[in-house]
Design a protein around this motif. Structure first.
Motif, mmCIF file in Angstrom:
data_model
loop_
_atom_site.group_PDB
_atom_site.id
_atom_site.type_symbol
_atom_site.label_atom_id
_atom_site.label_comp_id
_atom_site.label_asym_id
_atom_site.label_seq_id
_atom_site.Cartn_x
_atom_site.Cartn_y
_atom_site.Cartn_z
ATOM 1 N N ARG A 68 11.758 1.485 -14.532
ATOM 2 C CA ARG A 68 12.622 1.806 -13.384
ATOM 3 C C ARG A 68 13.978 2.340 -13.850
ATOM 4 O O ARG A 68 14.461 3.367 -13.354
ATOM 5 C CB ARG A 68 12.808 0.567 -12.510
ATOM 6 C CG ARG A 68 13.567 0.821 -11.204
ATOM 7 C CD ARG A 68 13.806 -0.487 -10.458
ATOM 8 N NE ARG A 68 14.768 -1.324 -11.148
ATOM 9 C CZ ARG A 68 16.088 -1.223 -11.000
ATOM 10 N NH1 ARG A 68 16.608 -0.320 -10.179
ATOM 11 N NH2 ARG A 68 16.894 -2.019 -11.670
ATOM 12 N N GLN A 120 19.485 4.864 -6.785
ATOM 13 C CA GLN A 120 18.847 3.629 -6.349
ATOM 14 C C GLN A 120 17.337 3.821 -6.347
ATOM 15 O O GLN A 120 16.829 4.837 -5.890
ATOM 16 C CB GLN A 120 19.333 3.220 -4.962
ATOM 17 C CG GLN A 120 19.252 4.300 -3.892
ATOM 18 C CD GLN A 120 19.843 3.832 -2.584
ATOM 19 O OE1 GLN A 120 19.537 2.746 -2.105
ATOM 20 N NE2 GLN A 120 20.702 4.651 -2.001
ATOM 21 N N TYR A 168 13.416 1.454 -6.333
ATOM 22 C CA TYR A 168 12.772 0.159 -6.149
ATOM 23 C C TYR A 168 11.290 0.276 -6.504
ATOM 24 O O TYR A 168 10.652 1.292 -6.239
ATOM 25 C CB TYR A 168 12.918 -0.315 -4.700
ATOM 26 C CG TYR A 168 14.326 -0.235 -4.177
ATOM 27 C CD1 TYR A 168 15.244 -1.252 -4.442
ATOM 28 C CD2 TYR A 168 14.763 0.873 -3.452
ATOM 29 C CE1 TYR A 168 16.550 -1.169 -3.969
ATOM 30 C CE2 TYR A 168 16.061 0.967 -2.983
ATOM 31 C CZ TYR A 168 16.954 -0.052 -3.247
ATOM 32 O OH TYR A 168 18.243 0.038 -2.786
ATOM 33 N N ASN A 188 7.554 -0.021 -5.958
ATOM 34 C CA ASN A 188 6.707 -0.038 -4.757
ATOM 35 C C ASN A 188 5.356 -0.672 -5.046
ATOM 36 O O ASN A 188 4.829 -1.414 -4.224
ATOM 37 C CB ASN A 188 6.532 1.392 -4.238
ATOM 38 C CG ASN A 188 5.806 1.445 -2.911
ATOM 39 O OD1 ASN A 188 4.592 1.320 -2.855
ATOM 40 N ND2 ASN A 188 6.559 1.619 -1.834
ATOM 41 N N SER A 210 5.404 6.346 0.839
ATOM 42 C CA SER A 210 6.704 5.947 0.300
ATOM 43 C C SER A 210 6.809 6.125 -1.215
ATOM 44 O O SER A 210 7.850 5.853 -1.799
ATOM 45 C CB SER A 210 7.010 4.488 0.667
ATOM 46 O OG SER A 210 6.007 3.632 0.162
ATOM 47 N N THR A 251 9.983 3.784 -5.230
ATOM 48 C CA THR A 251 10.456 4.372 -3.981
ATOM 49 C C THR A 251 11.975 4.292 -3.903
ATOM 50 O O THR A 251 12.587 3.383 -4.483
ATOM 51 C CB THR A 251 9.833 3.640 -2.770
ATOM 52 O OG1 THR A 251 10.334 4.206 -1.561
ATOM 53 C CG2 THR A 251 10.162 2.151 -2.793
ATOM 54 N N THR A 252 12.569 5.250 -3.208
ATOM 55 C CA THR A 252 14.009 5.196 -2.953
ATOM 56 C C THR A 252 14.306 4.481 -1.646
ATOM 57 O O THR A 252 15.465 4.336 -1.276
ATOM 58 C CB THR A 252 14.591 6.621 -2.886
ATOM 59 O OG1 THR A 252 13.888 7.370 -1.887
ATOM 60 C CG2 THR A 252 14.452 7.320 -4.233
ATOM 61 N N ASN A 253 13.263 4.021 -0.959
ATOM 62 C CA ASN A 253 13.390 3.350 0.327
ATOM 63 C C ASN A 253 13.235 1.844 0.128
ATOM 64 O O ASN A 253 12.136 1.349 -0.141
ATOM 65 C CB ASN A 253 12.318 3.879 1.296
ATOM 66 C CG ASN A 253 12.557 3.429 2.719
ATOM 67 O OD1 ASN A 253 13.030 2.312 2.951
ATOM 68 N ND2 ASN A 253 12.223 4.274 3.671
ATOM 69 N N LYS A 254 14.319 1.102 0.253
ATOM 70 C CA LYS A 254 14.274 -0.339 -0.013
ATOM 71 C C LYS A 254 13.321 -1.079 0.917
ATOM 72 O O LYS A 254 12.790 -2.142 0.569
ATOM 73 C CB LYS A 254 15.685 -0.932 0.107
ATOM 74 C CG LYS A 254 15.763 -2.398 -0.311
ATOM 75 C CD LYS A 254 17.172 -2.899 -0.419
ATOM 76 C CE LYS A 254 17.217 -4.390 -0.737
ATOM 77 N NZ LYS A 254 16.459 -4.720 -1.963
ATOM 78 N N THR A 255 13.060 -0.510 2.090
ATOM 79 C CA THR A 255 12.150 -1.140 3.042
ATOM 80 C C THR A 255 10.773 -1.346 2.424
ATOM 81 O O THR A 255 10.075 -2.308 2.752
ATOM 82 C CB THR A 255 12.022 -0.273 4.307
ATOM 83 O OG1 THR A 255 13.313 -0.047 4.853
ATOM 84 C CG2 THR A 255 11.132 -0.952 5.345
ATOM 85 N N GLU A 268 10.081 -1.762 -0.852
ATOM 86 C CA GLU A 268 10.125 -2.388 -2.172
ATOM 87 C C GLU A 268 9.065 -3.472 -2.271
ATOM 88 O O GLU A 268 8.796 -4.202 -1.308
ATOM 89 C CB GLU A 268 11.509 -2.993 -2.413
ATOM 90 C CG GLU A 268 11.669 -3.644 -3.782
ATOM 91 C CD GLU A 268 13.041 -4.249 -3.963
ATOM 92 O OE1 GLU A 268 13.416 -4.519 -5.129
ATOM 93 O OE2 GLU A 268 13.755 -4.447 -2.949
ATOM 94 N N ASP A 303 7.509 -6.852 -2.720
ATOM 95 C CA ASP A 303 8.080 -8.168 -2.458
ATOM 96 C C ASP A 303 7.941 -9.050 -3.695
ATOM 97 O O ASP A 303 6.835 -9.384 -4.117
ATOM 98 C CB ASP A 303 7.356 -8.802 -1.262
ATOM 99 C CG ASP A 303 7.930 -10.165 -0.903
ATOM 100 O OD1 ASP A 303 9.040 -10.488 -1.378
ATOM 101 O OD2 ASP A 303 7.261 -10.913 -0.157
#
Length: 332
Positions: free
Chosen positions: A176, A187, A189, A191, A227, A296-300, A302, A304
């Motif tokens: 990463r 940023q 995350y 995925n 994503s 992904t650049t979308n934290k939603t 990421e 878990d």
């Protein structure tokens, strides 16, 4: 009129069936806009395959098994495909995949390769843990998948052992940071992360879940999971040493195929969109194992990782770690 109505109903049913087959973990099909965008992306992928996947092209071996790259690695700009990406562009502003759903787009669209990203000792440890963890896993033809992370983490540790699982976790965190540096991302995350084994020869037994699975088909990662923004492969085995007769990563560009051969410890990272249509060539002998990662650049979206901090999960991890230590060392 009745015939037209029946045809209309049949078309609706066919579209619903297609959408059902395409749904993935984060597919934006809950809205009409999302469903239409998902269908548009599949059409774009098919058009790229029809245009690029052919025999009358140059095959360019970009990076073989030798010589090895230096510390700074190598990079190649990935070609854009605006005339195909703009299909159905009335649905969004500039033709990017899921642009109307996910607003961010990679700044640099490229491919980056780094050798010796993981040491030989690290690769051997992960290999041993992987073989232990895959015991009893279902196969899809000659391919076996072992997801690492999420709710399945305690079960993964039960198979791989604590030390091996923590090593994998450190490798995808190292990857990463490397992608953030090489692709100038502020940023990023994780995925998804999974270990993948492809065997040239395999047994047909009760663990065979899908004998018809074809892993060597051309594809776009972002057409599979919306994503995905960046993809990475860390090779744990080397071509012509651990396997042969295929196994190369092939980027299927319009005018040439760009080939990268697996080398133990080699990291290949690339953007996940239409610029990087790719495939893995079919393996005929031996065993090819790779750590596959998607970011992904979308934290939603990421992965878990709360399970690492769940006391019940920690108890399971600690309980199974000692039980697997002997098996893990034996496999190494």
């Amino acid at each position: 009129r009745e015939v037209k109505e029946r045809r209309r109903d049949q078309n609706h049913d066919d579209q619903s069936l297609l959408l059902g087959n395409l749904l993935k973990k984060d597919t934006p099909a809950k809205t009409e806009e999302g469903a239409m965008e998902m269908l548009r992306v599949q059409v774009i992928q098919n058009r790229l395959i029809n245009r690029n996947f052919r025999r009358d092209k140059t095959r360019h071996l970009w990076l073989g098994t030798s010589p090895r790259l230096g510390l700074h690695g190598a990079r190649m700009e990935a070609p854009n495909c605006p005339e195909i990406e703009n299909y159905g562009s009335e649905l969004n502003s500039d033709g990017r995949l899921y642009e109307n759903i996910y607003k961010r787009d990679p700044v640099l669209k490229q491919r980056v390769v780094r050798d010796n990203f993981a040491t030989k000792q690290e690769c051997i440890k992960v290999l041993g843990s992987t073989l232990c963890g895959m015991r009893g896993c279902y196969q899809m033809n000659s391919k076996t998948l072992l997801p690492v992370g999420g709710d399945s983490l305690p079960k993964v540790v039960a198979g791989m052992g604590l030390e091996g699982t923590l090593l994998v976790k450190s490798l995808f965190e190292r990857t990463r940071r490397c992608i953030m540096q090489d692709f100038k991302v502020d940023q990023l995350y994780l995925n998804a992360c999974m270990l993948q084994r492809i065997q040239g020869t395999f047994r047909l037994d009760h663990l065979q879940a899908d004998r018809s699975h074809v892993y060597w088909n051309p594809h776009i990662d972002k057409a599979n999971i919306p994503s995905y923004d960046y993809s990475a492969l860390l090779y744990l085995t080397t071509k012509d040493l651990h396997f042969s007769g295929g196994g190369d990563l092939v980027f299927i560009d319009e005018h040439q195929d760009v080939i990268i051969s697996p080398v133990q410890g080699r990291l290949v990272a690339f953007t996940s969109g239409t610029e990087n249509l790719h495939r893995v060539e079919r393996v005929s002998n031996g065993t090819r194992i790779v750590l596959s990662m998607w970011f992904t650049t979308n934290k939603t979206h990421e992965e878990d990782d709360s399970v690492w901090f769940d006391p019940r999960a920690q108890a399971t991890i600690e309980r199974t770690a000692s039980a697997n230590e002997k098996s893990w060392k034996t496999t190494i």
